[in-house]
Structure formats: structure tokens, C-alpha cells
Design an enzyme around this catalytic site. Sequence first.
Site, PDB file in Angstrom:
ATOM      1  N   HIS A 197       0.836  -1.195   0.000  1.00 33.78           N
ATOM      2  CA  HIS A 197       0.000   0.000   0.000  1.00 33.78           C
ATOM      3  C   HIS A 197       0.874   1.249   0.000  1.00 33.78           C
ATOM      4  O   HIS A 197       2.092   1.173   0.196  1.00 33.78           O
ATOM      5  CB  HIS A 197      -0.907   0.008   1.235  1.00 33.78           C
ATOM      6  CG  HIS A 197      -0.149   0.161   2.511  1.00 33.78           C
ATOM      7  ND1 HIS A 197       0.394  -0.914   3.190  1.00 33.78           N
ATOM      8  CD2 HIS A 197       0.206   1.268   3.232  1.00 33.78           C
ATOM      9  CE1 HIS A 197       1.036  -0.479   4.260  1.00 33.78           C
ATOM     10  NE2 HIS A 197       0.934   0.842   4.316  1.00 33.78           N
ATOM     11  N   HIS A 257      -1.901  10.451   6.376  1.00 37.23           N
ATOM     12  CA  HIS A 257      -1.821   9.289   7.270  1.00 37.23           C
ATOM     13  C   HIS A 257      -1.315   9.673   8.658  1.00 37.23           C
ATOM     14  O   HIS A 257      -1.729   9.073   9.657  1.00 37.23           O
ATOM     15  CB  HIS A 257      -0.896   8.246   6.635  1.00 37.23           C
ATOM     16  CG  HIS A 257      -0.715   6.985   7.431  1.00 37.23           C
ATOM     17  ND1 HIS A 257      -1.761   6.274   7.962  1.00 37.23           N
ATOM     18  CD2 HIS A 257       0.417   6.301   7.788  1.00 37.23           C
ATOM     19  CE1 HIS A 257      -1.300   5.217   8.605  1.00 37.23           C
ATOM     20  NE2 HIS A 257       0.014   5.214   8.518  1.00 37.23           N
ATOM     21  N   HIS A 316       8.304   8.706   9.007  1.00 36.10           N
ATOM     22  CA  HIS A 316       7.038   9.119   8.407  1.00 36.10           C
ATOM     23  C   HIS A 316       6.849  10.630   8.516  1.00 36.10           C
ATOM     24  O   HIS A 316       6.435  11.286   7.553  1.00 36.10           O
ATOM     25  CB  HIS A 316       5.867   8.413   9.098  1.00 36.10           C
ATOM     26  CG  HIS A 316       5.557   7.049   8.588  1.00 36.10           C
ATOM     27  ND1 HIS A 316       6.278   5.938   8.949  1.00 36.10           N
ATOM     28  CD2 HIS A 316       4.585   6.596   7.740  1.00 36.10           C
ATOM     29  CE1 HIS A 316       5.768   4.866   8.366  1.00 36.10           C
ATOM     30  NE2 HIS A 316       4.736   5.234   7.624  1.00 36.10           N
TER      31      HIS A 316
END
Length: 226
Positions: free
Chosen positions: A52, A58, A167
Amino acid sequence: MAAELLDLSVPIATGMPVYPGDPEVEAVPALTVADSGVNVLRLHMGSQTGTHVDAPFHIDDALPRLDELPLTRFTGPAAVMDARGLAPRTPITPDLLPDGLAPGVVLLIATGWSSRWGTDEYLAHPYPSPETAEAIVAAGVRTVGIDALSADRTPPPGSDGFSLAAHRILCGAGAVIAENLTGLGPLVAAQTEGRPIEVSLFPIALAAADGAPVRAVARLGSAPTP
């Protein structure tokens, strides 16, 4: 040598591995030819299922959602970072970054951990250090993929140590992150041979989403003529 296509995706199937706490996956018949004249699957899964891509949204409500990103963010020439052979839960340092990083390039991080898919060892993958994420962003790269469960450290079950450091750096710069890639070994070899590599990581078009499953595909060109 003719160009070839390589599938870099794991199949979506009932009971497949998911990140701890994510929805479990179920893919079962909803309709059958015998009863309804057609076969149709009923799917239950999270947006971060299997191979994904993470949109910046996110990790931060203020960052772009999946459908707010240009399609160019999900495809391009690839450079492969060979991070295989590292010990479990080892940070991947900037010295392993390949040459040729630039805006528009897709960086693929090959840890070799896809060989552990479906085992408890899969959670103990290496991961890019914050310094590596900073170097990636500084090079102008905004598309990163890894053959592991996450671009950050996945702590052992029941322990502390959860982090989204990489991230936050990557997504904070508008980058997308593809996770759970598989079969990156041949791409390392192709890069060594000087073969051009293009990769596509196009996600399902989920509206206002944090991410979505992708069919990740690499296209390997011919090696240079001596």
C-alpha cells in the site's frame, strides 16, 4: 534484452499479515456462479492493507489526502537502496543511499525482509533512520518504497518504542511511502547491471483517504550495450 515487468506486490487474502492493530483482512465469496450466476468477493480490510501507499494525511490531519496528490507522485524512474543483510530492527543509515537521487526519482529500499512475510520475524525489520529520511527529502525525492512492514521501527508486541520519525519527515515534506513491497532483489541486480528501472505504485482511488492498496510494478529496461 527486452524490457520485463516485475510484480512487487503481495496478494490480498483472508488472514494475511497486517500492522498490529490494523483491521484484519477477509476476502470471501459474496456471490457465486452456482447461486447468482457470477462470482463476487466481499472484502473487509483497512486502507493500509498489504502492499500500500501512505499519503501524508496518514500522520497529520493538515497534510494532503490521497486524492489531493498528483499522479506523478506514484510513478517514475527508480533508484534502489541495498540495505540487505542488516540485523533485526537496525536503523538504515544515509551512507547506504544510492547515487542518482533527484526530484521525480522513486527510491526503493531493499531490506530483504519480504522473505520473512507471514512470520513473526517480519515485524523486526530494519528501518530508515531520521537522518536518512532527512537526506532523502534534501535530495528532492518525494516517493519512497520499502519491502518491510513500515518505514519506521515496529516495536515488539507489548513493548514501547513506537515511532513515526521517518514518516513525519517524509510525509511532512509531501512524500508518499509505499510499504510491504516484495521481490526487490532482482531490482538490486538490475541496477548493478545498469538496466533502467521504472516503477508504478498507483493506489486505489479512495476519496479523502490516508492511503490505499497498490499494485506495485517495476519495468526493467535493457542493459547498456558494451
